[in-house]
Design an enzyme around this catalytic site. Structure first.
Site, PDB file in Angstrom:
ATOM      1  N   SER A 128       0.538  -1.206   0.017  1.00 29.43           N
ATOM      2  CA  SER A 128       0.090  -0.331  -0.091  1.00 29.43           C
ATOM      3  C   SER A 128       0.600   1.395   0.235  1.00 29.43           C
ATOM      4  O   SER A 128       1.991   1.227   0.685  1.00 29.43           O
ATOM      5  CB  SER A 128      -0.625   0.320   1.374  1.00 29.43           C
ATOM      6  N   TYR A 152      -2.160   5.444  -4.274  1.00 30.33           N
ATOM      7  CA  TYR A 152      -2.767   6.558  -3.789  1.00 30.33           C
ATOM      8  C   TYR A 152      -2.858   6.991  -4.403  1.00 30.33           C
ATOM      9  O   TYR A 152      -1.718   7.811  -4.529  1.00 30.33           O
ATOM     10  CB  TYR A 152      -3.134   6.964  -2.458  1.00 30.33           C
ATOM     11  N   THR A 178      -6.366   2.488  -6.791  1.00 27.95           N
ATOM     12  CA  THR A 178      -7.154   2.652  -6.406  1.00 27.95           C
ATOM     13  C   THR A 178      -7.482   4.117  -6.769  1.00 27.95           C
ATOM     14  O   THR A 178      -7.641   4.696  -6.634  1.00 27.95           O
ATOM     15  CB  THR A 178      -7.054   2.191  -4.010  1.00 27.95           C
ATOM     16  N   LYS A 260      -8.000  -0.171  -9.491  1.00 25.09           N
ATOM     17  CA  LYS A 260      -8.525  -1.452  -7.815  1.00 25.09           C
ATOM     18  C   LYS A 260      -9.631  -0.689  -8.033  1.00 25.09           C
ATOM     19  O   LYS A 260      -9.878   0.653  -7.581  1.00 25.09           O
ATOM     20  CB  LYS A 260      -7.693  -1.161  -7.224  1.00 25.09           C
ATOM     21  N   HIS A 284     -13.791  -1.814  -1.414  1.00 25.61           N
ATOM     22  CA  HIS A 284     -12.569  -2.263  -0.746  1.00 25.61           C
ATOM     23  C   HIS A 284     -12.746  -2.994   0.603  1.00 25.61           C
ATOM     24  O   HIS A 284     -12.823  -2.304   1.724  1.00 25.61           O
ATOM     25  CB  HIS A 284     -12.761  -0.466  -0.174  1.00 25.61           C
TER      26      HIS A 284
END
Length: 389
Positions: A128, A152, A178, A260, A284
């Site tokens: 992440s 992100y 994402t 995603k 999510h």
């Protein structure tokens, strides 16, 4: 000869001859309750909680539970091979560890322990952006094992560009973007504890070590950590992003790009038209939109829309080996697992994560064989029936 993941059960039984039993339950659905008992309400709520009253997380489970496997008999399943091709890579099984941020709230070894566990079992680890450990250190912990990077998408273009360059240099081969978190959802479990790790500088390691991020600070991070946190919060995600912005990622990343958070077939078609390589059908884990469609209910339509233009992966609700079977039968190429490995990490560090991976894949291997399949490639919607409520 391919590895038989199912052999893990005999290893457990043989260890039992000396009186040893597994340190964690082999029914992975019990891990959440154990974690609730052992960790503080803030960290547990952050991982276990969902948006609103939790209706989407419950729907994810119900959509998988509603589909039942129809086993077939007298098929040769003596030799099995769980390997699959995903994004140009051969994986030993159709499983990867989903990107879960701020893992230091679960265990001090954090992302490095989860990444080492993935490497030891040969499954990809998706790091992440919001990890508590810089991406280079996680890469070091993995050696040359398969690793992918989750982005992100920050408001600041230079920080995004810098992240992509760093990830590429550190050996991350695929980019997972994402899309479903341009804003943080209304999450009552976190709100009731007033608990957001980022405000304490947890989950910001990639940002605080980034030259482009630090260039935007008046003082070094250690001299004014609050200013660094506020700078992070101001750029973390961008609700203004639209489809044409994907061009920037394509220009700055030369490996596969996977979007995603796709739930609508039209969004899958747009992803393909934009030259993307794959999508993850995901809500999510029920953390973003309360009342959202369940991920498994969205999966068949996305698979149909994607055709052979996109690799379709799946997450949101995977807890058991039979869940993996069902997702693949509905058309996913592989699944990502999130919360179960985070609980395994919280309860027993790297060994806990390995336990989760081995249990999932042993149960999947056995479910596959006992349903008449020697590999994932023969699964289809015909192997399931959907119960009507």
């Amino acid at each position: 000869m391919a590895k038989h993941w199912a052999d893990f059960q005999y290893e457990i039984y043989l260890n039992g001859m000396t009186g040893a039993v597994p340190r964690l339950p082999t029914d992975l659905t019990r891990l959440e309750e154990l974690t609730e008992q052992r960790l503080g309400p803030g960290p547990v709520g952050y991982v276990a909680g969902g948006a609103g009253n939790g209706s989407t997380a419950r729907a994810n489970r119900s959509a998988l539970d509603r589909r039942r496997i129809v086993p077939r008999m007298l098929r040769d399943v003596h030799e099995r091979d769980l390997s699959v091709e995903v994004l140009g890579r051969t994986l030993p099984a159709p499983l990867a560890l989903a990107p879960v941020g701020v893992l230091s709230i679960m265990h001090p070894d954090a992302e490095s322990a989860a990444a080492r566990a993935a490497a030891a079992q040969g499954v990809p680890y998706i790091l992440s952006s919001a990890s508590s450990t810089p991406m280079e250190r996680v890469a070091e912990a993995m050696g040359d094992a398969e690793r992918w990077f989750q982005l992100y998408w920050a408001k600041d273009r230079e920080v995004t560009r810098s992240f992509l360059n760093r990830a590429k240099a550190a050996g991350y081969t695929a980019l997972f973007v994402t899309l479903d978190t341009p804003l943080l959802a209304w999450r009552p479990r976190d709100l009731d504890q007033a608990y957001l790790p980022f405000l304490h500088g947890v989950g910001t390691a990639n940002y605080f070590t980034d030259p482009a991020f630090r260039a935007g600070l008046a003082k070094p991070v250690h001299e004014d950590p609050n200013a660094a946190v506020m700078h992070f919060v101001s750029m973390f995600a961008d609700p203004g992003k639209t489809w044409p912005d994907l061009e920037f990622l394509r220009e700055n990343w030369d490996g596969p790009i996977v979007l995603k958070g796709i739930l609508h077939p039209d969004d899958a078609r747009r992803a393909a038209s934009a030259g993307m390589d794959g999508v993850v059908v995901s809500n999510h884990g029920g953390r973003q939109v309360a009342g959202s469609v369940a991920a498994a209910d969205a999966l068949p339509r996305v698979v149909e829309a994607a055709g052979d233009r996109l690799t379709v992966l799946f997450d949101s609700g995977i807890r058991t080996g039979d869940d993996i079977f069902k997702a693949l039968a509905l058309g996913a190429r592989a699944v990502l697992v999130g919360r179960p490995y985070a609980y395994g990490l919280g309860l027993d560090g790297q060994a806990g994560v390995e336990h989760v991976v081995r249990c999932l894949l042993a149960e999947f291997d056995l479910t596959l064989a006992l349903s008449g399949h020697a590999g994932p490639g023969t699964l289809s919607p015909d192997d399931l029936i959907e119960e009507t409520v």
